[in-house]
Write an enzyme that holds these catalytic residues in place. Structure first.
Site, short mmCIF file in Angstrom:
data_model
loop_
_atom_site.label_atom_id
_atom_site.label_comp_id
_atom_site.label_asym_id
_atom_site.label_seq_id
_atom_site.Cartn_x
_atom_site.Cartn_y
_atom_site.Cartn_z
N HIS A 225 -12.41 -4.61 7.95
CA HIS A 225 -12.93 -4.44 6.58
C HIS A 225 -14.27 -3.72 6.55
O HIS A 225 -15.04 -3.89 5.62
CB HIS A 225 -13.08 -5.80 5.88
CG HIS A 225 -11.80 -6.49 5.57
ND1 HIS A 225 -11.03 -7.10 6.53
CD2 HIS A 225 -11.12 -6.64 4.41
CE1 HIS A 225 -9.95 -7.62 5.97
NE2 HIS A 225 -9.97 -7.35 4.69
N GLU B 299 0.81 -1.22 0.00
CA GLU B 299 0.00 0.00 0.00
C GLU B 299 0.85 1.27 0.00
O GLU B 299 0.53 2.24 -0.71
CB GLU B 299 -0.96 0.02 1.20
CG GLU B 299 -2.17 -0.89 1.04
CD GLU B 299 -1.88 -2.35 1.37
OE1 GLU B 299 -0.76 -2.66 1.82
OE2 GLU B 299 -2.78 -3.19 1.19
#
Lengths: 327, 324
Positions: free
Chosen positions: B129, B60
């Site tokens: 999530h 990321e």
């Protein structure tokens, strides 16, 4: 003691290399002086001792190539063609500074000269360099990127993510680790699982080589070799330049983690003295030419410091300007 | 007008902008062969090739850093972070580098970078999530933060984002990808930083964005049956916030409610509510009300997850008790 081999070098190039190294040294000495006189506020991480790395590397690339720099970035900015008065004014946070007084020592940048910036975060610019390499590849250009960082940055996550990306995609980035042996105070030996930092690039499918970061020509030759490979599409490389920061990490560093003997052993191999002596031995430059160069640089630095001190502070209305580009 | 899903609208926006401008490219985890974890980039690799639609490693920080490096050297990257919950891994690159580089360089560079991500609860995916982390980013000067709710807004704002020379955090919602709505054919651009009145009313101003817009509109319909007409405003862009449209409405209704999915403390509603206080204090007939997510890590259990975020019932009840 460095054993120099005979190198064919023109007078002009020798003058250029020596002059840039002198400019950086005197720039850093001037900042030490300005800090002692409380004219320069805030921190500054000085590059004195490491000049051969930036100057040698930059001598191996083109003007339209990119670099990314570090928290110890004055040397890179000067060697990439930055203007001494504008850089010094930036260190003092003045309106005439290269970043209008909004960046400072830690954020010296000049995109117009291909310098994509120093960085306040250790390893913070390694991703940016990788992206510049991706941009070059996507545009089909033949530029390259030199990505400078220190030994400490090789322990960060972004270093490994970026080298993996560059290695996988064969991006035209030469990663240059200036190993000055210490993070802030923690040595490579105490921080890294391996002492041989070239091993850090081993998983990422790129050549790695160590060179003497106190020898400007050794740095230039090593960088030139891998810059040429990157430019013709052969992908990235990793170079470790062994070097030393004379002033320690920053102004407040008491340097209790290293010995006077160690400091002296590096100063004995000083890159400016060694190169000046070598050029005289090889009759490329005369003693007088070296001395004149020194004087020329001293005058340039005096002018730069004078310009910076006399420059106005940024105007209050600058506070909110430049946060966004006005569409 | 034809109706397409939020997912299709986003896909169209990406496709049209890539056709229009060769410097636009996509990069992220699973965006190419797989077509994105939620299918937003489906078929774009087939259409534009692997060079311009790039699968990355799970990295990321490098995705953001490389996006920034490409953006300041002539490209217009659209990068994807699969879940907003993963932002912690690249927050340094967004907060310190992407958002600040223009200012730190004295305005001498532009950052045409779009960071697409999605957030929100609803799929019982648990605490890593399901978060709504937009308030982290409205605290970062230099970024623009966009959270579209409708397919049309998603398309118009994504296209404008790609043409913008400032870094954009574009936050989608995982529960909206299958939502259908009318989207104009062809070129469709919307201004960044402009709120939209989704339902006119006179009794209270309700500010709701992303998925909460739908629950709020449902609640508004039921309130109308009770004779209460609320004005529903979707800011669409959270940074910069279109306070003008919000304040104009509050001056008319004299009541303000913010409906948000993110956790309440230090959340987006805190900022919007405070700005309403600063701008319209004398106009208010009641304290600004926040209807927000619970201050907890999102639980897995579907029963608990439902309780953790506002729904139409709760919005209806809380607004009714404020207005009556």
């Amino acid at each position: 003691m460095t054993i120099y081999t005979m190198t064919i070098i023109t007078k002009n190039e020798a003058r250029h290399l020596l002059k840039q190294m002198m400019q950086i040294r005197q720039f850093e000495d001037a900042i030490m002086d300005l800090m002692a006189r409380n004219i320069a506020e805030g921190g500054s991480h000085l590059y004195a001792g490491e000049e051969a790395c930036a100057v040698g590397a930059m001598a191996a690339i083109r003007k339209d190539d990119y670099i990314t720099s570090t928290h110890r970035g004055h040397g890179h900015a000067i060697a990439k063609g930055g203007s001494l008065p504008e850089l010094m004014a930036e260190i003092l946070g003045k309106e005439t500074g290269v970043c209008k007084g909004k960046g400072g020592s830690l954020h010296l940048a000049d995109v117009s000269k291909g310098n994509l910036g120093a960085n306040g975060i250790v390893g913070g610019s390694i991703g940016i360099a990788t992206g510049a390499g991706l941009s070059i590849q996507l545009r089909g250009a033949d530029q390259i990127v030199l990505c400078f960082f220190g030994d400490g940055a090789t322990n960060t996550g972004l270093f490994h993510e970026s080298l993996n990306m560059a290695g996988k995609w064969k991006l035209p980035v030469v990663f240059i680790c200036e190993n000055n042996l210490y993070g802030m105070s923690v040595s490579v030996e105490r921080a890294c699982a391996v002492n041989d930092l070239t091993k850090k690039a081993a998983p990422y499918n790129m050549p790695a080589e160590c060179c003497d970061g106190m020898d400007v020509l050794a740095v230039k030759d090593t960088v030139a070799k891998y810059a040429a490979l990157a430019r013709k599409g052969d992908g990235p490389a990793f170079i470790v330049c062994n070097t030393y920061r004379y002033y320690g990490h920053s102004r407040s560093d008491p340097r209790i983690y290293r010995t006077k003997e160690e400091e002296k052993s590096w100063r004995d191999r000083d890159c400016i003295m060694a190169f000046g002596r070598k050029m005289q031995e090889q009759t490329v430059l005369t003693e007088k030419e070296v001395a004149d160069l020194e004087k020329e640089v001293t005058a340039e630095l005096e002018a730069a410091v004078d310009f910076a001190i006399k420059s106005p502070d940024p105007k209050p209305e600058e506070l909110y300007r430049d946060v966004y580009f006005e569409m | 007008m034809r109706e397409i899903t939020y997912r299709q609208a986003l896909n169209e926006a990406l496709s049209e902008e890539m056709e229009r401008d060769q410097s636009v490219f996509l990069m992220g985890e699973d965006v190419a062969v797989y077509g994105g974890a939620y299918g937003v980039t489906l078929n774009l690799m087939q259409k534009f090739g692997e060079k311009r639609v790039r699968d990355t490693a799970i990295s990321e920080a490098a995705i953001i850093g490389a996006g920034l490096g490409a953006a300041i050297t002539g490209m217009r990257p659209v990068v994807e972070i699969m879940y907003i919950d993963f932002m912690g891994i690249c927050l340094e690159q967004i907060g310190n580098q992407v958002a600040k580089i223009r200012y730190m360089f004295g305005g001498k560079t532009r950052v045409p970078l779009v960071i697409r991500t999605e957030g929100g609860a609803g799929r019982t995916l648990g605490a890593h999530h399901s978060q709504s982390l937009e308030s982290w980013f409205i605290h970062v000067p230099g970024l623009k933060v966009i959270m579209p709710a409708t397919p049309a807004d998603a398309k118009g704002l994504l296209k404008s984002s790609i043409r913008e020379d400032n870094p954009i955090l574009f936050i989608e919602h995982k529960m909206l990808y299958n939502v259908k709505g009318p989207v104009p054919e062809g070129e469709y651009l919307l201004p960044i930083g402009k709120a939209d009145v989704k339902r006119p009313g006179k009794d209270a101003t309700v500010i709701a964005y992303s998925r909460m817009l739908y629950s709020t509109l449902e609640a508004a319909k039921r309130l109308a049956e009770d004779g209460i007409e609320v004005e529903v405003i979707d800011p669409r862009t959270l940074l910069p916030l279109d306070m003008e449209t919000i304040a104009e409405s509050v001056r008319k209704t004299h009541r303000a409610i913010i409906v948000e999915e993110d956790t309440k403390t230090g959340g987006t509603g805190a900022e919007i509510g405070m700005q309403i206080m600063e701008n319209c204090f004398d106009e208010l007939d009641a304290p600004v009300l926040r209807i927000a997510g619970a201050d907890i890590p999102m639980p897995k259990s579907a029963v608990l997850e439902k309780l953790a975020i506002p729904d139409a019932d709760r919005i209806y009840r809380e607004i009714k008790s404020l207005v009556m």
